[in-house]
Motif scaffolding. Structure first.
Motif, PDB file in Angstrom:
ATOM      1  N   GLU A  23     108.878  67.710 117.117  1.00  0.00           N
ATOM      2  CA  GLU A  23     108.917  67.712 115.653  1.00  0.00           C
ATOM      3  C   GLU A  23     108.352  69.010 115.087  1.00  0.00           C
ATOM      4  N   TRP A  24     107.356  69.563 115.764  1.00  0.00           N
ATOM      5  CA  TRP A  24     106.679  70.777 115.297  1.00  0.00           C
ATOM      6  C   TRP A  24     107.338  72.059 115.807  1.00  0.00           C
ATOM      7  N   GLY A  25     108.512  71.922 116.458  1.00  0.00           N
ATOM      8  CA  GLY A  25     109.266  73.103 116.863  1.00  0.00           C
ATOM      9  C   GLY A  25     109.011  73.612 118.271  1.00  0.00           C
ATOM     10  N   PHE A  26     108.431  72.778 119.132  1.00  0.00           N
ATOM     11  CA  PHE A  26     108.195  73.175 120.514  1.00  0.00           C
ATOM     12  C   PHE A  26     109.315  72.681 121.411  1.00  0.00           C
ATOM     13  N   GLU A  27     109.515  73.392 122.508  1.00  0.00           N
ATOM     14  CA  GLU A  27     110.470  72.964 123.528  1.00  0.00           C
ATOM     15  C   GLU A  27     109.668  72.438 124.714  1.00  0.00           C
ATOM     16  N   ILE A  28     109.922  71.180 125.095  1.00  0.00           N
ATOM     17  CA  ILE A  28     109.234  70.587 126.246  1.00  0.00           C
ATOM     18  C   ILE A  28     109.959  71.080 127.500  1.00  0.00           C
ATOM     19  N   VAL A  29     109.302  71.939 128.282  1.00  0.00           N
ATOM     20  CA  VAL A  29     109.952  72.506 129.465  1.00  0.00           C
ATOM     21  C   VAL A  29     109.560  71.793 130.748  1.00  0.00           C
ATOM     22  N   GLY A  30     108.522  70.955 130.675  1.00  0.00           N
ATOM     23  CA  GLY A  30     108.128  70.231 131.875  1.00  0.00           C
ATOM     24  C   GLY A  30     107.148  69.127 131.574  1.00  0.00           C
ATOM     25  N   GLU A  31     107.112  68.153 132.502  1.00  0.00           N
ATOM     26  CA  GLU A  31     106.159  67.061 132.431  1.00  0.00           C
ATOM     27  C   GLU A  31     105.602  66.838 133.825  1.00  0.00           C
ATOM     28  N   ALA A  32     104.324  66.513 133.890  1.00  0.00           N
ATOM     29  CA  ALA A  32     103.680  66.226 135.163  1.00  0.00           C
ATOM     30  C   ALA A  32     102.790  65.006 135.001  1.00  0.00           C
ATOM     31  N   SER A  33     102.589  64.271 136.094  1.00  0.00           N
ATOM     32  CA  SER A  33     101.778  63.052 136.020  1.00  0.00           C
ATOM     33  C   SER A  33     100.430  63.212 136.727  1.00  0.00           C
ATOM     34  N   ASN A  34     100.163  64.403 137.272  1.00  0.00           N
ATOM     35  CA  ASN A  34      98.841  64.661 137.846  1.00  0.00           C
ATOM     36  C   ASN A  34      98.569  66.168 137.855  1.00  0.00           C
ATOM     37  N   GLY A  35      97.336  66.522 138.118  1.00  0.00           N
ATOM     38  CA  GLY A  35      96.926  67.919 138.061  1.00  0.00           C
ATOM     39  C   GLY A  35      97.618  68.811 139.077  1.00  0.00           C
ATOM     40  N   LYS A  36      97.903  68.270 140.250  1.00  0.00           N
ATOM     41  CA  LYS A  36      98.565  69.061 141.301  1.00  0.00           C
ATOM     42  C   LYS A  36      99.964  69.482 140.831  1.00  0.00           C
ATOM     43  N   GLU A  37     100.708  68.518 140.283  1.00  0.00           N
ATOM     44  CA  GLU A  37     102.043  68.837 139.745  1.00  0.00           C
ATOM     45  C   GLU A  37     101.921  69.844 138.602  1.00  0.00           C
ATOM     46  N   ALA A  38     100.884  69.681 137.792  1.00  0.00           N
ATOM     47  CA  ALA A  38     100.686  70.572 136.642  1.00  0.00           C
ATOM     48  C   ALA A  38     100.501  72.016 137.086  1.00  0.00           C
ATOM     49  N   VAL A  39      99.703  72.228 138.123  1.00  0.00           N
ATOM     50  CA  VAL A  39      99.452  73.581 138.626  1.00  0.00           C
ATOM     51  C   VAL A  39     100.758  74.193 139.128  1.00  0.00           C
ATOM     52  N   GLU A  40     101.531  73.409 139.908  1.00  0.00           N
ATOM     53  CA  GLU A  40     102.807  73.914 140.445  1.00  0.00           C
ATOM     54  C   GLU A  40     103.783  74.232 139.314  1.00  0.00           C
ATOM     55  N   LEU A  41     103.900  73.326 138.338  1.00  0.00           N
ATOM     56  CA  LEU A  41     104.817  73.552 137.222  1.00  0.00           C
ATOM     57  C   LEU A  41     104.373  74.714 136.347  1.00  0.00           C
ATOM     58  N   TYR A  42     103.069  74.854 136.166  1.00  0.00           N
ATOM     59  CA  TYR A  42     102.584  75.972 135.347  1.00  0.00           C
ATOM     60  C   TYR A  42     103.020  77.295 135.971  1.00  0.00           C
ATOM     61  N   LYS A  43     102.863  77.412 137.288  1.00  0.00           N
ATOM     62  CA  LYS A  43     103.231  78.656 137.982  1.00  0.00           C
ATOM     63  C   LYS A  43     104.723  78.957 137.811  1.00  0.00           C
ATOM     64  N   GLN A  44     105.555  77.916 137.886  1.00  0.00           N
ATOM     65  CA  GLN A  44     107.017  78.094 137.745  1.00  0.00           C
ATOM     66  C   GLN A  44     107.413  78.419 136.313  1.00  0.00           C
ATOM     67  N   LEU A  45     106.859  77.675 135.359  1.00  0.00           N
ATOM     68  CA  LEU A  45     107.346  77.721 133.980  1.00  0.00           C
ATOM     69  C   LEU A  45     106.563  78.659 133.066  1.00  0.00           C
ATOM     70  N   GLN A  46     105.288  78.840 133.353  1.00  0.00           N
ATOM     71  CA  GLN A  46     104.372  79.602 132.497  1.00  0.00           C
ATOM     72  C   GLN A  46     104.616  79.320 131.007  1.00  0.00           C
ATOM     73  N   PRO A  47     104.424  78.055 130.613  1.00  0.00           N
ATOM     74  CA  PRO A  47     104.674  77.668 129.215  1.00  0.00           C
ATOM     75  C   PRO A  47     103.654  78.280 128.262  1.00  0.00           C
ATOM     76  N   ASP A  48     103.997  78.278 126.979  1.00  0.00           N
ATOM     77  CA  ASP A  48     103.110  78.808 125.942  1.00  0.00           C
ATOM     78  C   ASP A  48     101.919  77.884 125.691  1.00  0.00           C
ATOM     79  N   LEU A  49     102.093  76.597 126.013  1.00  0.00           N
ATOM     80  CA  LEU A  49     101.059  75.601 125.738  1.00  0.00           C
ATOM     81  C   LEU A  49     101.087  74.519 126.804  1.00  0.00           C
ATOM     82  N   VAL A  50      99.910  74.027 127.157  1.00  0.00           N
ATOM     83  CA  VAL A  50      99.793  72.873 128.057  1.00  0.00           C
ATOM     84  C   VAL A  50      98.916  71.834 127.367  1.00  0.00           C
ATOM     85  N   ILE A  51      99.419  70.600 127.313  1.00  0.00           N
ATOM     86  CA  ILE A  51      98.613  69.480 126.840  1.00  0.00           C
ATOM     87  C   ILE A  51      98.317  68.676 128.102  1.00  0.00           C
TER      88      ILE A  51
END
Length: 119
Positions: A23-51
């Motif tokens: 709604e606020w104009g962001f593109e969801i480029v990935g979702e993870a269900s644990n920290g390990k997945e988050a680290v791997e996805l961050y390295k691949q995607l390097q998003p502007d924001l992580v929640i």
């Protein structure tokens, strides 16, 4: 359009936060269900924001922050937690998280934190 990675072990929360950010104009480029997945996805995607949730199986959000930020010091990470624990909040901020929000939260509160990061 800024990109975002949403990390939470509950699908409901990922969808809820994702819908707000879209709604606020962001593109969801990935979702993870644990920290390990988050680290791997961050390295691949390097998003502007992580929640990122704090309490998750396999690897906590706090441990993921401690792994992402030394390699990517400009990462914008907002921590989410159902636990209102001062110690975790302080540790997350010291590790480099930009901010912290406690569940349940008001949509306006998250919007204010996100806006502060991107202003």
């Amino acid at each position: 359009m800024p990109t975002v990675l949403i990390v939470d072990d509950t699908l409901f929360m990922r969808v809820k936060v994702g819908n707000m950010l879209k709604e606020w104009g962001f593109e969801i480029v990935g979702e993870a269900s644990n920290g390990k997945e988050a680290v791997e996805l961050y390295k691949q995607l390097q998003p502007d924001l992580v929640i990122m949730d704090v309490t998750m199986p396999i690897m906590s959000g706090l441990d993921a922050v401690k792994e992402i930020l030394p390699q990517y010091p400009n990462a914008n990470i907002i921590m989410l937690s159902a636990l209102d624990q001062q110690k975790i909040i302080v540790e997350a901020i010291e590790a480099g998280a930009k901010d912290f929000i406690t569940k349940p939260f008001e949509q306006n509160h998250l919007k204010m934190i996100v806006d502060n990061i991107f202003d």
